[in-house]
Each structure stands twice: as C-alpha cells, then as structure tokens.
Design an enzyme around this catalytic site. Structure first.
Site, PDB file in Angstrom:
ATOM      1  N   PRO A   2      10.361  22.464-117.363  1.00  0.00           N
ATOM      2  CG  PRO A   2      10.128  20.201-117.847  1.00  0.00           C
ATOM      3  CD  PRO A   2       9.328  21.447-117.626  1.00  0.00           C
ATOM      4  CD  GLU A   3      14.427  27.249-116.719  1.00  0.00           C
ATOM      5  OE1 GLU A   3      15.493  27.816-117.040  1.00  0.00           O
ATOM      6  OE2 GLU A   3      13.815  27.507-115.663  1.00  0.00           O
TER       7      GLU A   3
END
Length: 276
Positions: A2-3
């Site tokens: 996840p960014e």
C-alpha cells in the site's frame, strides 16, 4: 505494498469505525508484529480511547488518550477490519484490539511484514522510521525548489531516487512508474541530470497523481482493501503499470518492462526521455 493513497484511504475508512471506542485488552497472536516491547504495548493500551487517526506517508498514526500513538506500517499486505471480538480468529489475524463494546479491530497480514510501535504522541518523527522520510506530496514543504535540491544530490536513477523516500515520501512502485510516464522521463535517467524545468513538471505531476489516486480510493492490483473490505478504483486509470506489451496511450509504441534495482518497471521507450 500500500502506497500513500491506499494508506490514506484506510485512514479515512477506519476512523469512523473505531473513533471514540475504548480498548479493553489487546491480543497478540504474533508478537513480532510489535516493534516496541510487546508486554508494554499490551499493558499500556488497556483503558485507552481512540481519539483520531492521522497519517504520514505510508504510516498510520492511531492517536490514543493519554498522549500515546500507535505507529502502524502495513508493509506488503497488512489490513485492518472491525469484527465482533468473539469471532473466530482467521489464519492470518495477528493482533486484535478488543473494545469495551464487544467489537474488535483485527490486524491481518499474510506475510507478517507489517509493524506497530507504541510511542509518546509527538515523538513519532524522532523515534520511528518516519524520522528518515522526506516531505509528502501536496504538503507545504514539497516545493519545486525542494525537489530540485533533493535530486541534485542523488547520483542514482530517478526511479530509485523516488522510491528511497528521503526526498519525497509516500510513493511506491505503482505511482513512480505512472508519474514518470506522465512526465516523459525514462526511469533509468540519472536524478541529478534532469533539468529544473523537467523536475518542475515531475513535481506537479506527483501532486496531481497522488490527489487523483486518493480521490479514487487507491489502487487494487493484488490484495489491497480498505477498512470496509472494498477495493480501490485507480487501477482503472493506470497508464503503464501492469500494461507491459500494450501500446502506449500517448504514442502507440509497445510498453516495455525492465528491472530497476530489483523492481519491475514499465515505461514507454519512445515517449520517456533518458537523461544521463
């Protein structure tokens, strides 16, 4: 992994589910998830209330009463979800915050890479991994001048420089590929050889891309889900990531995929200029 857009989406969906709840106890099914002392972690959280949730780059900051903060990094596949505390434990459930109302916040992580650390509120930028990060996109500190100055000292590829988080924090493999395509910069370009003008374009494209990805609730290409178990929507807007071999949407040239410091990297060999 996840960014920044995905972590922000988790924050927004998780907050209304747990804000104001009081922690009764903490169950650690896999204590190594806790980067600080596990016994101290569980003992200090009993009786604490969830005040709010903040975020910095890819870190969630769960603010508690008593001036405590849980700094949480989801790493590759970490997920939070609200359940009944009495529900059977899932195979990859590793931590549960049991609330006084009978609900529980479960942390699920297939690879067990995620970490939580309990710190005094206000010290998270000193005593955790956040201390090594640069500024976030769309923040007051992320100026064109700051990006130019940061890249001037980077004798490495622009792809690697954007991934190392020390100049601009929150970008990962997906959004770096996308923003380099938008900016017409080859991923193997040397960061310190790109002109101020081109870095100015890169700056603006980073801000615009991250804002749009947050509005679309992030990108789901593998296992990412928000706190409600919903997928993101930005995967429908990806121009290069995951599209190797397909025609470039700008010029029609087949997109190519290479490895840059071990990371799969998709780009257009015609549109994206190599600076070296």
């Amino acid at each position: 992994m996840p960014e920044m857009p995905e972590v922000e989406t988790v924050r927004r969906t998780l907050l209304p589910l747990i804000k104001g709840k009081t922690i009764k106890e903490v169950k650690l099914w896999y204590p190594k998830i806790i980067a600080s002392d596990p016994l101290e972690f569980t003992s200090q959280l009993a009786g604490k209330k969830i005040v709010t949730i903040d975020r910095y780059a890819k870190y969630l900051l769960l603010r508690l009463s008593g001036q405590l903060t849980i700094v949480s990094h989801l790493r590759m596949e970490g997920k939070y979800r609200l359940v009944r505390a009495s529900d059977p434990k899932g195979k990859h459930d590793h931590v549960q915050f049991v609330f006084t109302d009978g609900t529980g916040l479960r942390y699920n992580d297939v690879r067990k890479f995620g970490r939580m650390q309990l710190v005094k509120t206000g010290t998270e930028k000193i005593v955790t991994g956040i201390s090594k990060l640069g500024v976030e996109p769309n923040s007051s500190g992320f100026t064109k001048a700051a990006l130019v100055k940061g890249m001037a000292g980077k004798n490495k590829s622009i792809k690697n420089a954007l991934l190392d988080q020390s100049v601009v924090a929150g970008l990962g493999n997906i959004y770096v590929d996308e923003v380099l395509w938008e900016s017409k910069i080859h991923p193997l370009s040397m960061a310190n050889q790109i002109s101020k003008y081109k870095l100015g374009q890169l700056h603006d494209n980073i801000n615009a891309l991250i804002a749009l990805a947050i509005a679309e609730r992030g990108t789901t290409v593998h296992t990412y889900l928000d706190a409600n178990g919903q997928t993101g929507g930005f995967q429908k807007m990806l121009r290069v990531y995951g599209h190797q071999g397909e025609p470039c949407q700008r010029c029609g040239t087949p997109l190519e995929k290479i490895k840059v410091t071990g990371r799969g990297t998709t780009y257009c060999p015609h549109c994206q200029v190599l600076y070296k």
